[in-house]
Write a protein that holds these residues in place. Structure first.
Motif, mmCIF file in Angstrom:
data_model
loop_
_atom_site.group_PDB
_atom_site.id
_atom_site.type_symbol
_atom_site.label_atom_id
_atom_site.label_comp_id
_atom_site.label_asym_id
_atom_site.label_seq_id
_atom_site.Cartn_x
_atom_site.Cartn_y
_atom_site.Cartn_z
ATOM 1 N N THR A 135 0.824 -1.205 0.000
ATOM 2 C CA THR A 135 0.000 0.000 0.000
ATOM 3 C C THR A 135 0.860 1.258 0.000
ATOM 4 O OG1 THR A 135 -1.746 -1.181 1.184
ATOM 5 C CG2 THR A 135 -1.861 1.214 1.175
ATOM 6 N N VAL A 136 1.959 1.251 0.747
ATOM 7 C CA VAL A 136 2.861 2.404 0.722
ATOM 8 C C VAL A 136 3.464 2.568 -0.665
ATOM 9 C CG1 VAL A 136 5.003 3.377 1.643
ATOM 10 C CG2 VAL A 136 3.364 2.296 3.189
ATOM 11 N N LEU A 137 3.809 1.467 -1.309
ATOM 12 C CA LEU A 137 4.328 1.536 -2.670
ATOM 13 C C LEU A 137 3.290 2.175 -3.600
ATOM 14 C CD1 LEU A 137 6.349 -1.330 -4.319
ATOM 15 C CD2 LEU A 137 4.902 0.165 -5.656
ATOM 16 N N ARG A 138 2.039 1.784 -3.432
ATOM 17 C CA ARG A 138 0.958 2.374 -4.231
ATOM 18 C C ARG A 138 0.831 3.867 -3.956
ATOM 19 N NH1 ARG A 138 -5.398 0.553 -3.639
ATOM 20 N NH2 ARG A 138 -6.235 1.701 -5.449
ATOM 21 N N CYS A 139 0.906 4.263 -2.686
ATOM 22 C CA CYS A 139 0.838 5.681 -2.327
ATOM 23 C C CYS A 139 1.997 6.463 -2.937
ATOM 24 C CB CYS A 139 0.849 5.849 -0.813
ATOM 25 S SG CYS A 139 -0.614 5.231 0.040
ATOM 26 N N ALA A 140 3.197 5.882 -2.888
ATOM 27 C CA ALA A 140 4.368 6.547 -3.459
ATOM 28 C C ALA A 140 4.188 6.750 -4.955
ATOM 29 C CB ALA A 140 5.618 5.719 -3.168
ATOM 30 N N ASP A 141 3.665 5.750 -5.625
ATOM 31 C CA ASP A 141 3.405 5.849 -7.053
ATOM 32 C C ASP A 141 2.399 6.955 -7.333
ATOM 33 O OD1 ASP A 141 3.168 5.290 -9.785
ATOM 34 O OD2 ASP A 141 1.850 3.572 -9.466
ATOM 35 N N ALA A 142 1.315 6.981 -6.573
ATOM 36 C CA ALA A 142 0.271 7.980 -6.788
ATOM 37 C C ALA A 142 0.773 9.394 -6.524
ATOM 38 C CB ALA A 142 -0.932 7.678 -5.893
ATOM 39 N N ALA A 143 1.662 9.554 -5.548
ATOM 40 C CA ALA A 143 2.175 10.873 -5.203
ATOM 41 C C ALA A 143 3.273 11.348 -6.156
ATOM 42 C CB ALA A 143 2.710 10.870 -3.772
ATOM 43 N N GLY A 144 3.684 10.477 -7.059
ATOM 44 C CA GLY A 144 4.706 10.863 -8.023
ATOM 45 C C GLY A 144 6.125 10.637 -7.567
ATOM 46 N N ALA A 145 6.326 9.783 -6.566
ATOM 47 C CA ALA A 145 7.687 9.470 -6.131
ATOM 48 C C ALA A 145 8.454 8.789 -7.262
ATOM 49 C CB ALA A 145 7.656 8.572 -4.899
ATOM 50 N N GLU A 146 9.764 8.989 -7.259
ATOM 51 C CA GLU A 146 10.592 8.363 -8.290
ATOM 52 C C GLU A 146 11.090 6.987 -7.901
ATOM 53 O OE1 GLU A 146 10.849 12.707 -9.258
ATOM 54 O OE2 GLU A 146 11.114 11.568 -7.414
ATOM 55 N N ALA A 147 11.022 6.640 -6.618
ATOM 56 C CA ALA A 147 11.562 5.350 -6.196
ATOM 57 C C ALA A 147 11.067 4.987 -4.815
ATOM 58 C CB ALA A 147 13.096 5.383 -6.201
ATOM 59 N N VAL A 148 11.156 3.689 -4.526
ATOM 60 C CA VAL A 148 10.901 3.150 -3.188
ATOM 61 C C VAL A 148 12.091 2.278 -2.823
ATOM 62 C CG1 VAL A 148 9.443 1.604 -1.817
ATOM 63 C CG2 VAL A 148 8.383 3.201 -3.432
ATOM 64 N N VAL A 149 12.506 2.364 -1.567
ATOM 65 C CA VAL A 149 13.619 1.560 -1.071
ATOM 66 C C VAL A 149 13.125 0.731 0.101
ATOM 67 C CG1 VAL A 149 15.932 1.586 -0.057
ATOM 68 C CG2 VAL A 149 15.307 3.295 -1.782
ATOM 69 N N LEU A 150 13.316 -0.588 0.036
ATOM 70 C CA LEU A 150 13.006 -1.474 1.154
ATOM 71 C C LEU A 150 14.317 -1.890 1.795
ATOM 72 C CD1 LEU A 150 10.340 -1.825 -0.672
ATOM 73 C CD2 LEU A 150 10.062 -3.948 0.590
ATOM 74 N N THR A 151 14.458 -1.631 3.087
ATOM 75 C CA THR A 151 15.694 -1.988 3.760
ATOM 76 C C THR A 151 15.770 -3.493 3.986
ATOM 77 O OG1 THR A 151 14.854 -1.808 6.020
ATOM 78 C CG2 THR A 151 15.593 0.229 4.949
ATOM 79 N N ASP A 152 16.938 -3.942 4.399
ATOM 80 C CA ASP A 152 17.151 -5.379 4.607
ATOM 81 C C ASP A 152 16.359 -5.924 5.786
ATOM 82 O OD1 ASP A 152 18.617 -4.001 6.485
ATOM 83 O OD2 ASP A 152 20.515 -5.016 6.078
ATOM 84 N N ALA A 153 15.769 -5.038 6.594
ATOM 85 C CA ALA A 153 14.961 -5.496 7.731
ATOM 86 C C ALA A 153 13.472 -5.499 7.399
ATOM 87 C CB ALA A 153 15.220 -4.608 8.940
ATOM 88 N N SER A 154 13.126 -5.244 6.146
ATOM 89 C CA SER A 154 11.719 -5.150 5.772
ATOM 90 C C SER A 154 11.231 -6.413 5.086
ATOM 91 C CB SER A 154 11.496 -3.932 4.864
ATOM 92 O OG SER A 154 11.588 -2.735 5.598
ATOM 93 N N VAL A 155 9.929 -6.462 4.863
ATOM 94 C CA VAL A 155 9.257 -7.623 4.293
ATOM 95 C C VAL A 155 9.706 -7.866 2.851
ATOM 96 C CG1 VAL A 155 7.303 -6.310 3.377
ATOM 97 C CG2 VAL A 155 6.957 -8.675 4.110
ATOM 98 N N ASP A 156 9.481 -9.078 2.377
ATOM 99 C CA ASP A 156 9.769 -9.444 0.993
ATOM 100 C C ASP A 156 8.827 -8.684 0.063
ATOM 101 O OD1 ASP A 156 10.367 -10.714 -1.403
ATOM 102 O OD2 ASP A 156 9.217 -12.517 -0.917
ATOM 103 N N LEU A 157 9.386 -7.916 -0.855
ATOM 104 C CA LEU A 157 8.605 -7.142 -1.804
ATOM 105 C C LEU A 157 7.673 -8.016 -2.633
ATOM 106 C CD1 LEU A 157 8.066 -4.491 -3.451
ATOM 107 C CD2 LEU A 157 10.040 -5.131 -4.859
ATOM 108 N N TYR A 158 8.094 -9.268 -2.892
ATOM 109 C CA TYR A 158 7.357 -10.134 -3.799
ATOM 110 C C TYR A 158 6.397 -11.089 -3.076
ATOM 111 C CZ TYR A 158 10.855 -8.222 -6.875
ATOM 112 O OH TYR A 158 11.655 -7.351 -7.577
ATOM 113 N N ASN A 159 6.194 -10.866 -1.793
ATOM 114 C CA ASN A 159 5.138 -11.578 -1.089
ATOM 115 C C ASN A 159 3.828 -11.336 -1.832
ATOM 116 O OD1 ASN A 159 2.803 -11.577 0.912
ATOM 117 N ND2 ASN A 159 4.403 -12.403 2.216
#
Length: 282
Positions: A135-159
């Motif tokens: 959902t945060v990735l979707r929000c970033a896309d909608a707001a016009g962000a150029e990128a998202v970074v998931l740190t090594d302590a975060s969930v699997d992006l491809y879940n």
């Protein structure tokens, strides 16, 4: 639309077994493949070059979404007609929509993101819930962000839950994964990006920052864990720790809602007169 193949694929087919295994993280990592379920995700995947590898569709879905079937074929993806039971076995949703795609990993190297000199970035540090991450990735896309970074302590992006929650936005913008938070912050600072940590106990108020005109430059927002926020050592890396003001009686905002507020605040400030976007894009 002619059928994708003369017969339904067998439930015992090795292709079905391989697709089913992608529900597990270790198999996704080994194969560098993930599942995209439903017409929206599959359509977005098919629109990206060299992303959609394989597509399973019920007869009904193949007829209803003939454009997606055609797009998949045009990209060279293998298309299989499948029974509803096969789709249910592959899918991770309670009510599958008849289309399940297999896609290649989309990771973007963090250094490539830095070279673009991004103006708005979302950094997910210690985010463990896949639905929130998507959902945060979707929000970033909608707001016009150029990128998202998931740190090594975060969930699997491809879940699968994260992929579904992104509603196709996963295929729209660069995402770097597995980046240590210290490296993420240091690299973005070197690229001229101001680091703001979002925290309910932050000493800076988002409304006040907007009023002072400090939000118009390149910005990366760091968002923390759903339950306990950002650890002190991560907050200390930021240029400022900012809270979203609560004007009513609500105790707090959930992660995705707070992220949407912060990202849109930056997007608005950057497009105002004197903001980094109004200057560089004029």
């Amino acid at each position: 639309m002619p059928p994708a193949s003369p017969e339904l694929i067998s439930p015992r087919s090795p292709r079905v077994s391989a697709a089913r295994r992608l529900a597990k993280r270790n198999f996704r990592g080994k194969e560098q493949l993930f599942l995209a379920e439903g017409p929206q995700a599959v359509r977005e995947a098919g629109a990206q070059p060299d992303t959609l590898v394989e597509l399973f569709a019920t007869v009904e879905a193949a007829e209803r979404y003939a454009d997606i079937i055609g797009l998949a074929r045009d990209t060279g993806a293998r298309v299989h007609l499948a029974s509803e039971q096969v789709i249910a076995d592959i899918s991770t949703t309670v009510t599958p929509q008849g289309l399940v795609g297999i896609c290649r990993f989309l990771d973007t190297p963090f250094e490539d993101i830095l070279r673009t000199r991004p103006k708005l970035v979302a950094v997910l540090a210690h985010v463990r819930d896949p639905g929130n991450a998507g959902t945060v990735l979707r929000c970033a896309d909608a707001a016009g962000a150029e990128a998202v970074v998931l740190t090594d302590a975060s969930v699997d992006l491809y879940n699968p839950k994260a992929v579904r929650a992104s509603v196709g936005s996963l295929f729209h913008l660069p995402v770097a994964v597995g980046v240590p938070v210290e490296r993420a912050v240091a690299g973005l600072k070197e690229a001229g990006v101001r680091i703001l940590a979002a925290d309910g106990a932050g000493e800076h108020d988002l409304d006040e920052e907007l009023d002072k005109g400090t939000m118009g430059g390149p910005t990366a927002w760091v968002f923390g864990n759903e339950a306990w926020g950002l650890p002190e050592e991560t907050r200390a890396l930021a240029d400022a720790v900012v809270r979203v003001p609560i004007h009513g009686k609500a105790e707090s905002l959930n992660l995705a809602t707070a992220a949407a507020v912060c990202l849109y605040a930056s997007a608005r400030a950057q497009r105002a007169p004197g903001g980094c976007r109004s200057v560089t894009e004029s």
